[in-house]
Design a protein around this motif. Structure first.
Motif, PDB file in Angstrom:
ATOM      1  N   GLU A 225     -10.572   2.669   4.641  1.00  0.00           N
ATOM      2  CA  GLU A 225      -9.197   3.162   4.600  1.00  0.00           C
ATOM      3  C   GLU A 225      -8.543   3.097   5.972  1.00  0.00           C
ATOM      4  O   GLU A 225      -7.463   3.654   6.177  1.00  0.00           O
ATOM      5  CB  GLU A 225      -9.194   4.619   4.098  1.00  0.00           C
ATOM      6  CG  GLU A 225      -9.682   4.792   2.669  1.00  0.00           C
ATOM      7  CD  GLU A 225      -8.695   4.258   1.640  1.00  0.00           C
ATOM      8  OE1 GLU A 225      -7.491   4.153   1.969  1.00  0.00           O
ATOM      9  OE2 GLU A 225      -9.139   3.945   0.515  1.00  0.00           O
ATOM     10  N   GLN A 226      -9.182   2.413   6.911  1.00  0.00           N
ATOM     11  CA  GLN A 226      -8.687   2.390   8.293  1.00  0.00           C
ATOM     12  C   GLN A 226      -7.689   1.260   8.548  1.00  0.00           C
ATOM     13  O   GLN A 226      -7.159   1.150   9.650  1.00  0.00           O
ATOM     14  CB  GLN A 226      -9.867   2.255   9.264  1.00  0.00           C
ATOM     15  CG  GLN A 226     -10.879   3.382   9.165  1.00  0.00           C
ATOM     16  CD  GLN A 226     -10.254   4.742   9.397  1.00  0.00           C
ATOM     17  OE1 GLN A 226      -9.509   4.927  10.350  1.00  0.00           O
ATOM     18  NE2 GLN A 226     -10.558   5.695   8.522  1.00  0.00           N
ATOM     19  N   THR A 230      -5.258  -5.130   8.170  1.00  0.00           N
ATOM     20  CA  THR A 230      -3.801  -5.154   8.336  1.00  0.00           C
ATOM     21  C   THR A 230      -3.436  -5.244   9.809  1.00  0.00           C
ATOM     22  O   THR A 230      -2.519  -5.988  10.199  1.00  0.00           O
ATOM     23  CB  THR A 230      -3.164  -3.898   7.718  1.00  0.00           C
ATOM     24  OG1 THR A 230      -3.580  -3.783   6.351  1.00  0.00           O
ATOM     25  CG2 THR A 230      -1.660  -3.983   7.767  1.00  0.00           C
ATOM     26  N   VAL A 231      -4.152  -4.498  10.649  1.00  0.00           N
ATOM     27  CA  VAL A 231      -3.909  -4.541  12.093  1.00  0.00           C
ATOM     28  C   VAL A 231      -4.165  -5.947  12.630  1.00  0.00           C
ATOM     29  O   VAL A 231      -3.401  -6.467  13.462  1.00  0.00           O
ATOM     30  CB  VAL A 231      -4.791  -3.511  12.821  1.00  0.00           C
ATOM     31  CG1 VAL A 231      -4.704  -3.693  14.336  1.00  0.00           C
ATOM     32  CG2 VAL A 231      -4.388  -2.098  12.433  1.00  0.00           C
ATOM     33  N   HIS A 232      -5.223  -6.594  12.138  1.00  0.00           N
ATOM     34  CA  HIS A 232      -5.538  -7.949  12.597  1.00  0.00           C
ATOM     35  C   HIS A 232      -4.483  -8.952  12.121  1.00  0.00           C
ATOM     36  O   HIS A 232      -4.141  -9.888  12.862  1.00  0.00           O
ATOM     37  CB  HIS A 232      -6.926  -8.357  12.112  1.00  0.00           C
ATOM     38  CG  HIS A 232      -8.033  -7.820  12.971  1.00  0.00           C
ATOM     39  ND1 HIS A 232      -8.492  -8.469  14.096  1.00  0.00           N
ATOM     40  CD2 HIS A 232      -8.756  -6.681  12.869  1.00  0.00           C
ATOM     41  CE1 HIS A 232      -9.455  -7.765  14.652  1.00  0.00           C
ATOM     42  NE2 HIS A 232      -9.645  -6.669  13.927  1.00  0.00           N
ATOM     43  N   PHE A 233      -3.967  -8.779  10.901  1.00  0.00           N
ATOM     44  CA  PHE A 233      -2.883  -9.653  10.445  1.00  0.00           C
ATOM     45  C   PHE A 233      -1.645  -9.447  11.312  1.00  0.00           C
ATOM     46  O   PHE A 233      -0.925 -10.408  11.631  1.00  0.00           O
ATOM     47  CB  PHE A 233      -2.563  -9.387   8.977  1.00  0.00           C
ATOM     48  CG  PHE A 233      -3.395 -10.188   8.024  1.00  0.00           C
ATOM     49  CD1 PHE A 233      -3.146 -11.542   7.830  1.00  0.00           C
ATOM     50  CD2 PHE A 233      -4.434  -9.598   7.315  1.00  0.00           C
ATOM     51  CE1 PHE A 233      -3.924 -12.293   6.969  1.00  0.00           C
ATOM     52  CE2 PHE A 233      -5.215 -10.340   6.440  1.00  0.00           C
ATOM     53  CZ  PHE A 233      -4.958 -11.691   6.264  1.00  0.00           C
ATOM     54  N   ALA A 234      -1.379  -8.209  11.697  1.00  0.00           N
ATOM     55  CA  ALA A 234      -0.228  -7.927  12.562  1.00  0.00           C
ATOM     56  C   ALA A 234      -0.389  -8.609  13.921  1.00  0.00           C
ATOM     57  O   ALA A 234       0.559  -9.225  14.439  1.00  0.00           O
ATOM     58  CB  ALA A 234      -0.065  -6.420  12.733  1.00  0.00           C
ATOM     59  N   CYS A 249      -0.842  -8.707  -1.091  1.00  0.00           N
ATOM     60  CA  CYS A 249      -0.843  -7.757  -2.203  1.00  0.00           C
ATOM     61  C   CYS A 249      -2.210  -7.084  -2.332  1.00  0.00           C
ATOM     62  O   CYS A 249      -3.248  -7.698  -2.067  1.00  0.00           O
ATOM     63  CB  CYS A 249      -0.510  -8.468  -3.514  1.00  0.00           C
ATOM     64  SG  CYS A 249       1.106  -9.245  -3.542  1.00  0.00           S
ATOM     65  N   LYS A 250      -2.201  -5.825  -2.746  1.00  0.00           N
ATOM     66  CA  LYS A 250      -3.421  -5.076  -3.030  1.00  0.00           C
ATOM     67  C   LYS A 250      -4.377  -5.018  -1.838  1.00  0.00           C
ATOM     68  O   LYS A 250      -5.590  -5.184  -1.979  1.00  0.00           O
ATOM     69  CB  LYS A 250      -4.140  -5.670  -4.251  1.00  0.00           C
ATOM     70  CG  LYS A 250      -3.292  -5.631  -5.516  1.00  0.00           C
ATOM     71  CD  LYS A 250      -4.042  -6.172  -6.719  1.00  0.00           C
ATOM     72  CE  LYS A 250      -3.173  -6.129  -7.972  1.00  0.00           C
ATOM     73  NZ  LYS A 250      -3.855  -6.652  -9.155  1.00  0.00           N
ATOM     74  N   HIS A 251      -3.819  -4.774  -0.664  1.00  0.00           N
ATOM     75  CA  HIS A 251      -4.622  -4.598   0.544  1.00  0.00           C
ATOM     76  C   HIS A 251      -4.779  -3.123   0.916  1.00  0.00           C
ATOM     77  O   HIS A 251      -5.360  -2.819   1.952  1.00  0.00           O
ATOM     78  CB  HIS A 251      -3.990  -5.357   1.721  1.00  0.00           C
ATOM     79  CG  HIS A 251      -4.430  -6.783   1.830  1.00  0.00           C
ATOM     80  ND1 HIS A 251      -5.130  -7.284   2.899  1.00  0.00           N
ATOM     81  CD2 HIS A 251      -4.269  -7.817   0.976  1.00  0.00           C
ATOM     82  CE1 HIS A 251      -5.378  -8.562   2.718  1.00  0.00           C
ATOM     83  NE2 HIS A 251      -4.857  -8.924   1.557  1.00  0.00           N
ATOM     84  N   GLY A 252      -4.242  -2.237   0.098  1.00  0.00           N
ATOM     85  CA  GLY A 252      -4.325  -0.820   0.417  1.00  0.00           C
ATOM     86  C   GLY A 252      -3.520  -0.450   1.654  1.00  0.00           C
ATOM     87  O   GLY A 252      -3.881   0.496   2.373  1.00  0.00           O
ATOM     88  N   ILE A 253      -2.440  -1.154   1.914  1.00  0.00           N
ATOM     89  CA  ILE A 253      -1.646  -0.915   3.116  1.00  0.00           C
ATOM     90  C   ILE A 253      -0.891   0.409   2.992  1.00  0.00           C
ATOM     91  O   ILE A 253      -0.185   0.645   2.010  1.00  0.00           O
ATOM     92  CB  ILE A 253      -0.661  -2.080   3.349  1.00  0.00           C
ATOM     93  CG1 ILE A 253      -1.438  -3.385   3.567  1.00  0.00           C
ATOM     94  CG2 ILE A 253       0.242  -1.799   4.543  1.00  0.00           C
ATOM     95  CD1 ILE A 253      -0.559  -4.614   3.651  1.00  0.00           C
ATOM     96  N   LEU A 254      -1.028   1.258   4.012  1.00  0.00           N
ATOM     97  CA  LEU A 254      -0.344   2.543   4.074  1.00  0.00           C
ATOM     98  C   LEU A 254       0.845   2.453   5.029  1.00  0.00           C
ATOM     99  O   LEU A 254       1.187   1.369   5.509  1.00  0.00           O
ATOM    100  CB  LEU A 254      -1.324   3.623   4.518  1.00  0.00           C
ATOM    101  CG  LEU A 254      -2.573   3.820   3.632  1.00  0.00           C
ATOM    102  CD1 LEU A 254      -3.597   4.682   4.336  1.00  0.00           C
ATOM    103  CD2 LEU A 254      -2.176   4.432   2.304  1.00  0.00           C
ATOM    104  N   ASP A 255       1.455   3.576   5.337  1.00  0.00           N
ATOM    105  CA  ASP A 255       2.602   3.581   6.243  1.00  0.00           C
ATOM    106  C   ASP A 255       2.239   3.037   7.626  1.00  0.00           C
ATOM    107  O   ASP A 255       3.031   2.319   8.244  1.00  0.00           O
ATOM    108  CB  ASP A 255       3.159   4.998   6.379  1.00  0.00           C
ATOM    109  CG  ASP A 255       3.867   5.452   5.110  1.00  0.00           C
ATOM    110  OD1 ASP A 255       4.265   4.577   4.316  1.00  0.00           O
ATOM    111  OD2 ASP A 255       4.019   6.674   4.908  1.00  0.00           O
ATOM    112  N   PHE A 256       1.034   3.376   8.098  1.00  0.00           N
ATOM    113  CA  PHE A 256       0.612   2.901   9.417  1.00  0.00           C
ATOM    114  C   PHE A 256       0.539   1.369   9.429  1.00  0.00           C
ATOM    115  O   PHE A 256       1.044   0.717  10.358  1.00  0.00           O
ATOM    116  CB  PHE A 256      -0.747   3.495   9.785  1.00  0.00           C
ATOM    117  CG  PHE A 256      -1.336   2.904  11.032  1.00  0.00           C
ATOM    118  CD1 PHE A 256      -0.841   3.259  12.280  1.00  0.00           C
ATOM    119  CD2 PHE A 256      -2.375   1.983  10.951  1.00  0.00           C
ATOM    120  CE1 PHE A 256      -1.382   2.703  13.436  1.00  0.00           C
ATOM    121  CE2 PHE A 256      -2.916   1.423  12.106  1.00  0.00           C
ATOM    122  CZ  PHE A 256      -2.419   1.780  13.345  1.00  0.00           C
TER     123      PHE A 256
END
Length: 413
Positions: A225-226, A230-234, A249-256
């Protein structure tokens, strides 16, 4: 037209082919294919033989150019899908001096054996530009052969591997291949059980590989859940100037995670389509994305379908696109817990923004004033929103306006 087709087809650009010579070439291709089928004890695929025969007809081929569709979803293959032996025979044909620019083998029982044969044919093939192997029951062994072929191939631009469960090891093999291959433009590895390690490896490669234009890595297997991936894609989006379409899609991306992506895209000048559907983005994530849209970045299409941005989130986005953005033309906010307040904010933004032409809202609370607002936008001789650019359609019952769901095909084509 037919002579130009024949000359290009048989790589005889500087030679003139008589009709009899062309007929012999076609007969040779058919005999090669039938002989390959005989070796694997399979009946020739009638549709493929018909495709070969069309090359030498006086009329224009019914198959567009050199594209051949042998998808298992077609009616003629519904109860008789292609298997690995069929793939072996087709691979033999691809190894010949034979132009097929696109081949669709999706939803067949190709398996590893068939993928290995196709991978070997890619090493020699000089003409195939698009290959669809989605949902073909290919795992790591087959992916390894395809990757070996890709490392020696200098023509394939589109590869669809969606739905093949090759997991972490297969994903790492693909990442290693992209370090060598600079030709591939479109890659789909959605629903292939990618993990944190394989996605991080992919983003690392994309720091330097700028040939990939469209990438779909939806629905991985992530147990954290960390939001590391997503951080690496950013981080990748900060430095990659080649990617134009990214589906997460369906990466469990949250507000952070949404905030990290929005911050990274402030420096990105190439991405045109971002799909963040089916994640867990809330109000704060939507506000971060609104901040990005205020900067009028090149982003043209944004999908936030099936998140939870709510009224506050959609109001922030609406205010951003109303007066500060002239590039975004498509916004998908279906199923986001939006009520009348949010829908009316979108309608108000549409009256001010003339660039935003495609809006998708179904799955939210569409009542009363929201229905009236969109009826006015879609009514008249010059409607602000055309019927084929949205997924809602107004209708009246006893003088009261309601909105119904309308079919749309924007992202399936």
């Amino acid at each position: 037209y037919q002579r130009r087709v024949r000359e290009h087809y048989f790589k005889r650009i500087n030679l003139r082919m008589t009709d009899s010579e062309a007929e012999k070439e076609v007969e040779n291709l058919i005999s090669v294919y039938k002989e390959a089928c005989k070796k694997v004890e399979k009946n020739p695929i009638n549709k493929f033989v018909e495709f070969l025969n069309l090359i030498d007809k006086e009329n224009e081929p019914s198959i567009d150019g050199y594209n051949i569709n042998l998808s298992g979803n077609l009616p003629e293959f519904k109860h008789n899908r292609l298997d690995h032996d069929d793939a072996i025979a087709l691979a033999r044909e691809l190894s010949e001096d034979f132009i097929i620019s696109e081949m669709n083998l999706s939803y067949n029982n190709i398996g590893n054996t068939g993928a290995i044969a196709l991978g070997k044919s890619l090493q020699d093939n000089k003409f195939l530009e698009a290959l669809d192997l989605s949902m073909c029951d290919i795992d790591v062994k087959g992916i390894e052969a395809l990757c070996t072929g890709l490392q020696m191939n200098d023509n394939l631009k589109t590869l669809n591997l969606k739905g093949n469960k090759f997991g972490r090891q297969g994903g790492i093999l693909i990442s290693a291949t992209l370090q060598v291959n600079a030709i591939l433009r479109n890659l789909n590895i959605a629903d292939t059980d990618q993990t944190n390690e394989s996605l991080i490896a992919l983003t690392t490669v994309l720091h330097h590989n700028t040939s990939i234009k469209k990438l779909d890595v939806s629905n991985p297997l992530l147990f954290s859940e960390q939001e590391e991936t997503t951080v690496h894609f950013a981080k990748m989006l900060r430095v990659n100037y080649g990617l134009t379409e990214l589906r997460l899609c369906k990466h469990g991306i949250l507000d952070f995670g949404a905030s990290q992506l929005a911050e990274a895209l402030r420096d990105n000048t190439s991405l045109l389509f971002l799909d963040l559907g089916c994640n867990k983005i809330g109000e704060d994530g939507a506000k971060a994305i609104a901040g990005l849209l205020r900067l009028n970045t090149p982003l043209k299409k944004l999908s936030l379908t099936s998140n939870r941005i709510g009224n506050n989130g959609v109001v922030a986005i609406s205010e951003a696109v109303a007066t500060n953005n002239c590039n975004l033309n498509t916004l998908m906010i279906n199923n986001n817990g939006i009520t009348e307040t949010g829908v009316c904010a979108v309608a108000a933004a549409l009256r001010l923004n003339i660039t935003l032409s495609n809006v998708y809202l179904w799955g939210n609370e569409l009542r009363n004033t929201a229905c009236d607002a969109f009826e006015r936008l879609m009514d008249g001789n010059k409607p602000r929103i055309l019927p084929h650019n949205t997924d809602i359609e107004p209708y009246r019952v006893d003088g009261v306006t309601y909105l119904a769901e309308a079919g749309h095909y924007l992202f399936s084509h």
